[in-house]
Write a protein that holds these residues in place. Sequence first.
Motif, PDB file in Angstrom:
ATOM      1  N   ARG A 121       4.143   6.121  49.324  1.00 22.52           N
ATOM      2  CA  ARG A 121       4.022   5.111  48.262  1.00 22.52           C
ATOM      3  C   ARG A 121       5.330   4.345  48.056  1.00 22.52           C
TER       4      ARG A 121
ATOM      5  N   LEU B  38       7.742  19.232  40.407  1.00 21.39           N
ATOM      6  CA  LEU B  38       7.442  18.191  41.394  1.00 21.39           C
ATOM      7  C   LEU B  38       8.411  17.032  41.159  1.00 21.39           C
TER       8      LEU B  38
ATOM      9  N   ARG C  63      -5.991  10.094  39.659  1.00 18.97           N
ATOM     10  CA  ARG C  63      -4.617  10.190  40.175  1.00 18.97           C
ATOM     11  C   ARG C  63      -4.020  11.596  39.920  1.00 18.97           C
ATOM     12  N   TRP C  64      -4.718  12.397  39.077  1.00 14.43           N
ATOM     13  CA  TRP C  64      -4.112  13.638  38.569  1.00 14.43           C
ATOM     14  C   TRP C  64      -5.012  14.872  38.714  1.00 14.43           C
ATOM     15  N   GLY C  65      -4.404  16.045  38.480  1.00 17.55           N
ATOM     16  CA  GLY C  65      -5.180  17.240  38.191  1.00 17.55           C
ATOM     17  C   GLY C  65      -5.589  17.137  36.726  1.00 17.55           C
TER      18      GLY C  65
ATOM     19  N   GLU D  61      -8.794  18.902  40.736  1.00 13.29           N
ATOM     20  CA  GLU D  61      -7.837  17.992  41.370  1.00 13.29           C
ATOM     21  C   GLU D  61      -8.453  16.604  41.541  1.00 13.29           C
ATOM     22  N   LYS D  62      -7.778  15.628  41.000  1.00 15.06           N
ATOM     23  CA  LYS D  62      -8.132  14.205  41.165  1.00 15.06           C
ATOM     24  C   LYS D  62      -9.641  13.927  41.084  1.00 15.06           C
TER      25      LYS D  62
ATOM     26  N   TYR E  67       5.236  23.591  36.506  1.00 11.78           N
ATOM     27  CA  TYR E  67       4.301  24.710  36.475  1.00 11.78           C
ATOM     28  C   TYR E  67       5.083  26.015  36.368  1.00 11.78           C
TER      29      TYR E  67
ATOM     30  N   HIS F 111      -4.420  22.211  48.002  1.00 18.03           N
ATOM     31  CA  HIS F 111      -3.911  21.870  46.677  1.00 18.03           C
ATOM     32  C   HIS F 111      -3.612  23.110  45.853  1.00 18.03           C
TER      33      HIS F 111
ATOM     34  N   THR G 133       0.575  20.486  48.586  1.00 17.54           N
ATOM     35  CA  THR G 133       1.460  21.225  47.662  1.00 17.54           C
ATOM     36  C   THR G 133       1.184  22.729  47.706  1.00 17.54           C
TER      37      THR G 133
ATOM     38  N   VAL H  84      -2.436  17.184  34.417  1.00 16.49           N
ATOM     39  CA  VAL H  84      -1.345  18.114  34.742  1.00 16.49           C
ATOM     40  C   VAL H  84      -0.182  17.288  35.271  1.00 16.49           C
TER      41      VAL H  84
ATOM     42  N   THR I 181      -3.700  23.064  42.749  1.00 13.82           N
ATOM     43  CA  THR I 181      -4.688  22.980  41.664  1.00 13.82           C
ATOM     44  C   THR I 181      -5.922  23.841  41.971  1.00 13.82           C
TER      45      THR I 181
HETATM   46  C1  G1P Z   1       0.200  16.512  42.190  1.00 13.47           C
HETATM   47  C2  G1P Z   1      -0.897  17.476  41.784  1.00 13.47           C
HETATM   48  C3  G1P Z   1      -1.712  16.920  40.616  1.00 13.47           C
HETATM   49  C4  G1P Z   1      -0.783  16.609  39.454  1.00 13.47           C
HETATM   50  C5  G1P Z   1       0.334  15.659  39.918  1.00 13.47           C
HETATM   51  C6  G1P Z   1       1.380  15.474  38.849  1.00 13.47           C
HETATM   52  O1  G1P Z   1      -0.397  15.349  42.723  1.00 13.47           O
HETATM   53  O2  G1P Z   1      -1.706  17.734  42.914  1.00 13.47           O
HETATM   54  O3  G1P Z   1      -2.663  17.872  40.219  1.00 13.47           O
HETATM   55  O4  G1P Z   1      -1.507  16.030  38.396  1.00 13.47           O
HETATM   56  O5  G1P Z   1       1.006  16.181  41.068  1.00 13.47           O
HETATM   57  O6  G1P Z   1       2.309  14.528  39.227  1.00 13.47           O
HETATM   58  P1  G1P Z   1       0.421  14.304  43.665  1.00 13.47           P
HETATM   59  O7  G1P Z   1       1.386  13.576  42.776  1.00 13.47           O
HETATM   60  O8  G1P Z   1       1.122  15.125  44.693  1.00 13.47           O
HETATM   61  O9  G1P Z   1      -0.614  13.396  44.243  1.00 13.47           O
END
Ligand code: G1P
Length: 271
Positions: free
Chosen positions: A15, A129, A167-169, A189-190, A206, A228, A109, A202, A230
């Motif tokens: 990205r 992260l 976009r998220w968990g 997840e997403k 964690y 994942h 992840t 999320v 998640t």
């Molecule tokens: C990851 C996790 C996702 C979480 C997010 C937070 O996604 O898989 O569950 O909500 O980080 O930033 P990614 O950013 O790697 O797509």
Amino acid sequence: MIKQAIIPLAGLGTRLLPLTSVFAKELLPINGKPGIEYILDECIEAGITEIIFIISKKKEMIKNYFYNDKFYKSLIKKKKDPRIIKEYKKILKYKKKIKFVYQNKPLGTGDAVLKTKKFIKNKYFLMLLPDDLIMKRNCSKDMIKLHNKYKGSVMASMSVQKNNVNRWGIYSISKKLNKQNFIISNVIEKPSTKEAPSNNAVIGRYILNRNIFKILKRQKKGKGGEIHITDSIKTMIDNKSLFIGHKFSGKYLDCGSMSGYINSTLEISKL
Ligand code: G1P
């Protein structure tokens, strides 16, 4: 006691292309300081004594950043510049706490976490992260306090817009502990807007029980063909592990996308 943290850093950072075609995104400066240093400062201030970086061969630039002693020593010998001395001391302080493990294939992840299995000594550990910066308040510190009180796993969280849940968990709540903390009953997840059980996302902090490694070993690929974390967390919740969602105070900055990355510098410069 939570003393170890892990940081997955093997992601390709697509990205942020074209920058990431030659550069590790975690070293990109945010208001003049590499993003990863904000994450390290958060860990150290929260009492973490060992930080495990999960990198790949393509991201060795990150290791080199912390292992450039010859370069600094020869510069300091020649110049005796107090700024360089100070920066080198800071790098040395970080270096003492960092260990490196490799994830050479970007399998997700969950797979990154599994690579740290043999290094985790205590029952619980922290994961951060690096795309997610939380400023003005130490989220890890608050989560460790929460863990000490409830003796369970904790995930940072915030509310997101309904049309952005994919976009998220996303998790659902079975019980409200107080204004900021909730017992989680499920996580996906997403999900699509239709599938999403709520708009509680999320965010990348964690506290996990090392039992998760057993589940990760058997974890099948999920969304987008990745392993994942998640999905393994969902299995742990189904097996009655306590997971708390912590709505953090502090300012969230998403450094993983180009617009978010640019905005982070602007926001941090205002703090
Ligand atoms: C990851 C996790 C996702 C979480 C997010 C937070 O996604 O898989 O569950 O909500 O980080 O930033 P990614 O950013 O790697 O797509």
